[in-house]
Design an enzyme around this catalytic site. Structure first.
Site, short mmCIF file in Angstrom:
data_model
loop_
_atom_site.label_atom_id
_atom_site.label_comp_id
_atom_site.label_asym_id
_atom_site.label_seq_id
_atom_site.Cartn_x
_atom_site.Cartn_y
_atom_site.Cartn_z
N SER A 4 35.61 46.48 -21.66
CA SER A 4 36.54 47.34 -20.93
C SER A 4 37.94 47.22 -21.54
O SER A 4 38.11 47.34 -22.74
CB SER A 4 36.51 47.00 -19.45
OG SER A 4 37.23 47.92 -18.69
N HIS A 5 38.91 46.97 -20.71
CA HIS A 5 40.31 46.91 -21.15
C HIS A 5 40.74 45.51 -21.59
O HIS A 5 41.89 45.29 -21.93
CB HIS A 5 41.21 47.35 -20.00
CG HIS A 5 41.09 46.45 -18.81
ND1 HIS A 5 40.01 46.50 -17.96
CD2 HIS A 5 41.86 45.45 -18.37
CE1 HIS A 5 40.15 45.57 -17.03
NE2 HIS A 5 41.26 44.92 -17.26
N LYS A 33 28.60 45.66 -16.81
CA LYS A 33 28.77 46.49 -15.61
C LYS A 33 27.37 47.00 -15.30
O LYS A 33 26.68 47.51 -16.18
CB LYS A 33 29.73 47.64 -15.87
CG LYS A 33 31.16 47.16 -16.12
CD LYS A 33 32.08 48.33 -16.41
CE LYS A 33 33.46 47.84 -16.73
NZ LYS A 33 34.37 47.91 -15.63
#
Length: 176
Positions: free
Chosen positions: A110-111, A120
């Site tokens: 992700s980030h 996820k």
């Protein structure tokens, strides 16, 4: 059928977050740990009546090895795995619907910084969070795994995803 096979070393509790599982690759998130998570996730999926799960990954360097370890664990639990390759996270969720398996995992950092990666997860159309993620951790600690020989296959959902996105676009007037 379940078999209680305790693992010698468990993934650290700190990687089991509220909305995903994530850690520092090679330190808190290892291939062995992801394999165990795959076994727990596959066992949970089977308990929920699921038989197959789509697995996608982002472009991080650790993605291919972590995806492979995840698939090994899922197959060992008896889940069929549909590898959709390197895709954006929303494409993994789309694959769950498009392929009819209703379950997906996106291996994504992700980030977070490049040395991180994570998972996820969606089972049966429900995004795992909170207690569901902690249940996976407890399954690993208790060795509460189903056993089986799931099959690994591949699918390319990119064209179907693009068609779906484009079908939503309605121009107010013709382009010049």
């Amino acid at each position: 059928m379940k078999k209680n096979t305790a693992m010698a070393s468990f993934p650290p509790a700190e990687i089991f977050k509220a909305y995903d599982i994530r850690g520092i690759v090679g330190r808190t998130l290892t291939e062995d740990g992801v394999r165990q998570i795959g076994r727990a996730l596959g066992s949970e999926a089977r308990d929920r009546g699921q038989t197959a799960i789509a697995v996608g990954r982002d472009g991080r360097v650790s993605g291919p090895s972590l995806s492979a370890a995840l698939a090994e664990g899922l197959c060992a639990s008896g889940m069929d795995v549909i590898d959709i390759g390197m895709v954006a996270t929303p494409m993994s969720y789309f694959a769950a619907h498009h392929l009819g398996c209703h379950s997906a995992v996106s291996v994504t950092g992700s980030h977070n910084p490049p040395d991180y990666n994570g998972l996820k997860m969606v089972l049966g159309g429900t995004t795992l969070s909170g207690e569901d993620i902690q249940r996976l951790r407890r399954r690993i600690e208790q060795g509460d795994f189903t056993q089986g020989n799931g099959k690994l296959s591949q699918a390319d959902i990119r064209a179907a995803y693009l068609d779906r996105i484009v079908s939503d676009i309605k121009l107010a007037r013709p382009m010049r």
